[in-house]
Design a protein around this motif. Structure first.
Motif, PDB file in Angstrom:
ATOM      1  N   GLU A  14      -2.795   9.885  -1.729  1.00  0.00           N
ATOM      2  CA  GLU A  14      -3.578  10.087  -0.511  1.00  0.00           C
ATOM      3  C   GLU A  14      -3.186  11.391   0.172  1.00  0.00           C
ATOM      4  O   GLU A  14      -2.059  11.868   0.020  1.00  0.00           O
ATOM      5  CB  GLU A  14      -3.356   8.935   0.473  1.00  0.00           C
ATOM      6  CG  GLU A  14      -3.866   7.589  -0.003  1.00  0.00           C
ATOM      7  CD  GLU A  14      -3.559   6.491   0.994  1.00  0.00           C
ATOM      8  OE1 GLU A  14      -4.409   6.237   1.866  1.00  0.00           O
ATOM      9  OE2 GLU A  14      -2.456   5.912   0.907  1.00  0.00           O
ATOM     10  N   ASN A  15      -4.131  11.902   0.938  1.00  0.00           N
ATOM     11  CA  ASN A  15      -3.879  13.082   1.771  1.00  0.00           C
ATOM     12  C   ASN A  15      -3.370  12.668   3.140  1.00  0.00           C
ATOM     13  O   ASN A  15      -3.757  11.618   3.677  1.00  0.00           O
ATOM     14  CB  ASN A  15      -5.162  13.897   1.968  1.00  0.00           C
ATOM     15  CG  ASN A  15      -5.551  14.667   0.734  1.00  0.00           C
ATOM     16  OD1 ASN A  15      -4.701  15.107  -0.034  1.00  0.00           O
ATOM     17  ND2 ASN A  15      -6.839  14.840   0.530  1.00  0.00           N
ATOM     18  N   VAL A  35       1.070   7.044   3.806  1.00  0.00           N
ATOM     19  CA  VAL A  35       0.458   8.374   3.816  1.00  0.00           C
ATOM     20  C   VAL A  35       1.515   9.424   4.193  1.00  0.00           C
ATOM     21  O   VAL A  35       2.283   9.222   5.136  1.00  0.00           O
ATOM     22  CB  VAL A  35      -0.722   8.414   4.806  1.00  0.00           C
ATOM     23  CG1 VAL A  35      -1.314   9.809   4.909  1.00  0.00           C
ATOM     24  CG2 VAL A  35      -1.787   7.410   4.381  1.00  0.00           C
ATOM     25  N   THR A  88       0.831  -1.206   0.000  1.00  0.00           N
ATOM     26  CA  THR A  88       0.000   0.000   0.000  1.00  0.00           C
ATOM     27  C   THR A  88       0.864   1.254   0.000  1.00  0.00           C
ATOM     28  O   THR A  88       2.086   1.192   0.080  1.00  0.00           O
ATOM     29  CB  THR A  88      -0.933   0.024   1.225  1.00  0.00           C
ATOM     30  OG1 THR A  88      -0.130  -0.027   2.404  1.00  0.00           O
ATOM     31  CG2 THR A  88      -1.881  -1.174   1.208  1.00  0.00           C
ATOM     32  N   ASN A  89       0.198   2.375  -0.089  1.00  0.00           N
ATOM     33  CA  ASN A  89       0.858   3.671  -0.049  1.00  0.00           C
ATOM     34  C   ASN A  89       1.092   4.087   1.406  1.00  0.00           C
ATOM     35  O   ASN A  89       0.256   3.848   2.273  1.00  0.00           O
ATOM     36  CB  ASN A  89      -0.033   4.711  -0.741  1.00  0.00           C
ATOM     37  CG  ASN A  89       0.588   6.085  -0.760  1.00  0.00           C
ATOM     38  OD1 ASN A  89       1.714   6.254  -1.217  1.00  0.00           O
ATOM     39  ND2 ASN A  89      -0.124   7.061  -0.251  1.00  0.00           N
ATOM     40  N   TYR A 103      -0.335  16.102   0.160  1.00  0.00           N
ATOM     41  CA  TYR A 103      -0.843  15.102  -0.801  1.00  0.00           C
ATOM     42  C   TYR A 103       0.338  14.514  -1.564  1.00  0.00           C
ATOM     43  O   TYR A 103       1.205  15.247  -2.041  1.00  0.00           O
ATOM     44  CB  TYR A 103      -1.821  15.786  -1.755  1.00  0.00           C
ATOM     45  CG  TYR A 103      -2.417  14.886  -2.802  1.00  0.00           C
ATOM     46  CD1 TYR A 103      -3.225  13.810  -2.444  1.00  0.00           C
ATOM     47  CD2 TYR A 103      -2.180  15.117  -4.153  1.00  0.00           C
ATOM     48  CE1 TYR A 103      -3.786  12.990  -3.408  1.00  0.00           C
ATOM     49  CE2 TYR A 103      -2.743  14.309  -5.127  1.00  0.00           C
ATOM     50  CZ  TYR A 103      -3.538  13.248  -4.751  1.00  0.00           C
ATOM     51  OH  TYR A 103      -4.093  12.435  -5.714  1.00  0.00           O
TER      52      TYR A 103
END
Length: 199
Positions: free
Chosen positions: A143-144, A53, A50-51, A139
């Protein structure tokens, strides 16, 4: 990859370095036991990469005290993203709130890890006694970050002052009237009451 010889009923582990996969890929590991004679049943476990954040560090406003004739109000923050090495750049979004209402916005694009970024609010955008706060979101293209708000600042009153004073008496004698005058300044441009006390 082979683990090598281990004792029965022992824990075994293997590491797959981060350079071998990237964001959004699905990584599967298959574990097959072998007792030197025959393979046991293989077990597969998968995970999605996943990313991470992005985040912001140390949002602060300066100067600490603001007036309607101040220089610009400055909000500064450091932006960070742990997986930026995969080629993303960061955008910092600043929102300015006056008395709790979102009034103005700034943003800066193309930022890298550890960038110190600033946004400015002109003193023409607030009035005396206003409450001013800044909000920051970072950002990363996916995602933020979590929204972070600064501490608030109240726009303060500037005390008036006398720029020029004069006292005058024709002839400087006890029978003449004495006049006092002064030029009153107020950077807030408010009407003034002037008090003269004679001693």
């Amino acid at each position: 990859l082979s683990q090598g010889s281990i004792a029965g009923n022992a824990n075994a582990s293997s590491t797959f370095n981060s350079g071998n996969f990237s964001r959004w890929q699905n990584v599967t590991i298959q574990v097959t036991p072998n007792d030197g004679v025959v393979n046991g049943t293989a077990v597969n476990i998968s995970t999605n990469v996943t990313n991470i954040v992005p985040e912001q560090i140390g949002l602060a406003l300066s100067p600490d005290t603001i007036y309607t004739n101040s220089t610009k109000l400055n909000a500064t923050v450091v932006v960070w993203d742990d997986d930026q090495s995969e080629g993303t750049t960061l955008t910092a979004y600043f929102d300015w709130f006056i008395n709790g209402t979102n009034q103005y916005a700034n943003f800066t694009e193309g930022l890298t890890n550890g960038s110190n970024v600033s946004a400015y609010l002109n003193p023409t955008n607030f009035s005396k006694w206003d409450n001013v706060t800044a909000q920051i979101v970072v950002y990363d293209g996916f995602e933020n970050s979590t929204v972070v708000n600064s501490s608030w600042l109240n726009v303060t009153n500037i005390a008036p002052y006398i720029n020029v004073t004069d006292i005058y008496s024709p002839g400087n004698c006890s029978t003449a009237q004495i006049n006092a005058s002064g030029i009153i300044r107020d950077e807030d441009f408010e009407s003034q009451t002037v008090y003269f006390d004679w001693f």
